[in-house]
Scaffold this motif. Structure first.
Motif, PDB file in Angstrom:
ATOM      1  N   VAL A   3       0.863  -1.581  -0.148  1.00 36.49           N
ATOM      2  CA  VAL A   3      -0.724  -0.134  -0.267  1.00 36.49           C
ATOM      3  C   VAL A   3       0.974   1.204  -0.047  1.00 36.49           C
ATOM      4  CG1 VAL A   3      -1.736   1.341   0.948  1.00 36.49           C
ATOM      5  CG2 VAL A   3      -2.050  -1.122   1.392  1.00 36.49           C
ATOM      6  N   LEU A  27      -0.178   7.648  -8.519  1.00 31.01           N
ATOM      7  CA  LEU A  27      -0.604   7.257  -7.863  1.00 31.01           C
ATOM      8  C   LEU A  27      -0.694   8.435  -6.561  1.00 31.01           C
ATOM      9  CD1 LEU A  27       3.378   5.514  -8.086  1.00 31.01           C
ATOM     10  CD2 LEU A  27       0.910   4.557  -7.913  1.00 31.01           C
ATOM     11  N   ARG A  28      -0.841   7.678  -5.500  1.00 32.97           N
ATOM     12  CA  ARG A  28      -1.463   8.462  -4.249  1.00 32.97           C
ATOM     13  C   ARG A  28      -1.389   7.576  -3.121  1.00 32.97           C
ATOM     14  NH1 ARG A  28      -7.905   9.326  -5.127  1.00 32.97           N
ATOM     15  NH2 ARG A  28      -8.665   7.539  -5.057  1.00 32.97           N
ATOM     16  N   ARG A  29      -1.263   7.745  -2.029  1.00 35.91           N
ATOM     17  CA  ARG A  29      -1.658   7.432  -0.559  1.00 35.91           C
ATOM     18  C   ARG A  29      -2.483   6.706  -0.383  1.00 35.91           C
ATOM     19  NH1 ARG A  29      -0.247  11.858   3.532  1.00 35.91           N
ATOM     20  NH2 ARG A  29       1.731  12.667   2.566  1.00 35.91           N
ATOM     21  N   ASP A  53      -3.256   3.830  -2.330  1.00 31.72           N
ATOM     22  CA  ASP A  53      -3.211   2.532  -3.333  1.00 31.72           C
ATOM     23  C   ASP A  53      -2.677   0.941  -3.215  1.00 31.72           C
ATOM     24  OD1 ASP A  53      -4.476   4.333  -5.076  1.00 31.72           O
ATOM     25  OD2 ASP A  53      -2.776   5.354  -6.231  1.00 31.72           O
ATOM     26  N   VAL A 109      -0.920  -1.284  -4.962  1.00 31.03           N
ATOM     27  CA  VAL A 109       1.031  -1.764  -5.905  1.00 31.03           C
ATOM     28  C   VAL A 109       1.088  -3.099  -6.165  1.00 31.03           C
ATOM     29  CG1 VAL A 109       0.689   0.814  -6.103  1.00 31.03           C
ATOM     30  CG2 VAL A 109       2.200  -0.010  -4.675  1.00 31.03           C
ATOM     31  N   LYS A 148      -0.425  -0.095 -10.353  1.00 28.72           N
ATOM     32  CA  LYS A 148      -1.629  -0.045  -9.392  1.00 28.72           C
ATOM     33  C   LYS A 148      -2.461  -1.373  -9.079  1.00 28.72           C
ATOM     34  CE  LYS A 148      -3.417   4.058 -10.289  1.00 28.72           C
ATOM     35  NZ  LYS A 148      -4.778   5.202  -9.941  1.00 28.72           N
ATOM     36  N   PRO A 179      -6.510  -2.776  -8.762  1.00 28.31           N
ATOM     37  CA  PRO A 179      -7.917  -2.595  -8.872  1.00 28.31           C
ATOM     38  C   PRO A 179      -8.883  -3.753  -7.612  1.00 28.31           C
ATOM     39  CG  PRO A 179      -7.880  -4.305 -10.449  1.00 28.31           C
ATOM     40  CD  PRO A 179      -6.358  -4.032  -9.967  1.00 28.31           C
TER      41      PRO A 179
END
Length: 344
Positions: A64, A75-77, A79, A81, A133, A135
């Motif tokens: 994460v 990308l962001r906090r 996600d 991956v 990423k 899902p």
């Protein structure tokens, strides 16, 4: 944080190390959800000279995103991956050619001040180009199969692709380790008609049959070569996927290849010279393969994992916590485990 260190042959420890921090604006911090022990980790585990200074180890992980640098787009906090087994910017000329393993600005996990994957967290250089990423949520049942996208599944796929496997191809896979089993799965996915798996560990070869092997050859050496030829009308197969990395394995690969055929090797070679002399030359055999650019294959392979068509995570037959990673190494080295999943 806690992370795995290797000090020498048979000497793997889990120790407290500094928490990772952002060094460059292109970095991200990833909290590890799953990692694993790779067959290639066993080579230093068996042979590394002892030393007072340990090194980080591990190159397969997903997790994460906890923080990103100012230059990390997409990308962001939060996600989830997956990281390929090398990091790369995914924009240089080699990356654009699908050869992220040769990235001009990339590198390897556990080297040059970069964290290894067998730990609680990892600083990821070139994060926008490296991380993909997923899902899914943090506890999704697909995490083990998605973790295989970091290395072992793309490696088996690379072996099959470089060898030219397609509909109707006849294939021999040498090695019933995790990479060999992934090569079976990849060859079946690409339409191979006959897949002969050379391996002698019944539990593993049974899984290989589930993945698509049509025949299993447990014999080795000349007996194994003769058995493959019996199964293929006397000529051998047009494609051979060598997934071990020893000189015996590559010699067997040439021996079971049909004249005019192709041998692809993805087993990390533990030899300097390829036994490919005049005989192999006269038979018009081709040698290909190499280290797999996993990043180039992740988006292609992921959908069939997400929809349940493929279940490569079945290669994990043991799960350990981070503190039990040394036990995981011993189990794989002793062949009491096929591939060990680590859940920090």
């Amino acid at each position: 944080m806690r992370a795995t260190m290797i000090y020498g042959a048979g000497d793997v420890r889990v120790e407290t190390v500094p928490d990772p921090v952002l060094h460059e604006p292109t970095d991200a911090l990833v909290r590890v959800l799953r990692s694993c022990v790779c067959g290639s980790d066993l080579w230093p585990y068996r042979s590394r000279p002892a030393g007072e200074q340990g090194d980080r180890i591990g190159h397969e992980f997903l997790g994460v995103v906890e923080d990103v640098g100012t230059d990390v787009g997409g990308l962001r906090r939060g996600d989830v991956v997956v990281a390929p087994f090398v990091w790369a910017d995914n924009t240089c000329d080699f990356c654009r050619e699908g050869l992220q393993t040769s990235c001009r600005h990339g590198g390897q996990w556990g080297a040059d001040g970069v964290d290894g994957g067998q730990g609680e967290a990892v600083r990821v250089p070139q994060a926008a180009g490296t991380l993909v990423k997923l899902p899914v949520g943090e506890d999704d049942e697909l995490l083990p199969s998605l973790l295989t996208l970091s290395d072992v599944f793309p490696t088996g796929h690379h072996c099959a692709v470089t060898a030219g496997v397609g509909p109707g191809t006849t294939v021999t896979v040498i090695g019933d380790g995790a990479v060999g089993l992934m090569a079976v799965l990849a060859a079946r996915r690409l339409g191979a008609e006959q897949i002969v798996l050379m391996g002698r560990h019944e539990q593993r070869t049974d899984l290989g049959r589930d993945f698509g092997a049509t025949d299993v050859v447990a014999e080795r050496g000349d007996e194994g070569v003769e058995r493959v030829r019996e199964l293929t009308g006397g000529d051998g197969t047009r494609v051979v996927l060598e997934c071990v990395g020893t000189e015996q394995a590559i010699a067997t690969a040439f021996a079971v290849a049909r004249d005019g055929g192709t041998v692809s090797r993805v087993g990390a070679p533990q030899y300097e010279k390829v036994p490919m002399g005049f005989g192999e030359f006269f038979r018009n055999l081709t040698l290909t393969g190499g280290v797999a650019p996993a990043r180039a294959y992740i988006e292609e392979l992921m959908p069939e994992i997400l929809d349940g068509t493929l279940r490569p995570g079945r290669v994990f037959d043991r799960t350990v916590g981070l503190e039990q990673v040394p036990d995981g190494y011993r189990a794989m080295n002793d062949r009491t485990a096929l591939k060990v999943l680590v859940r920090p």
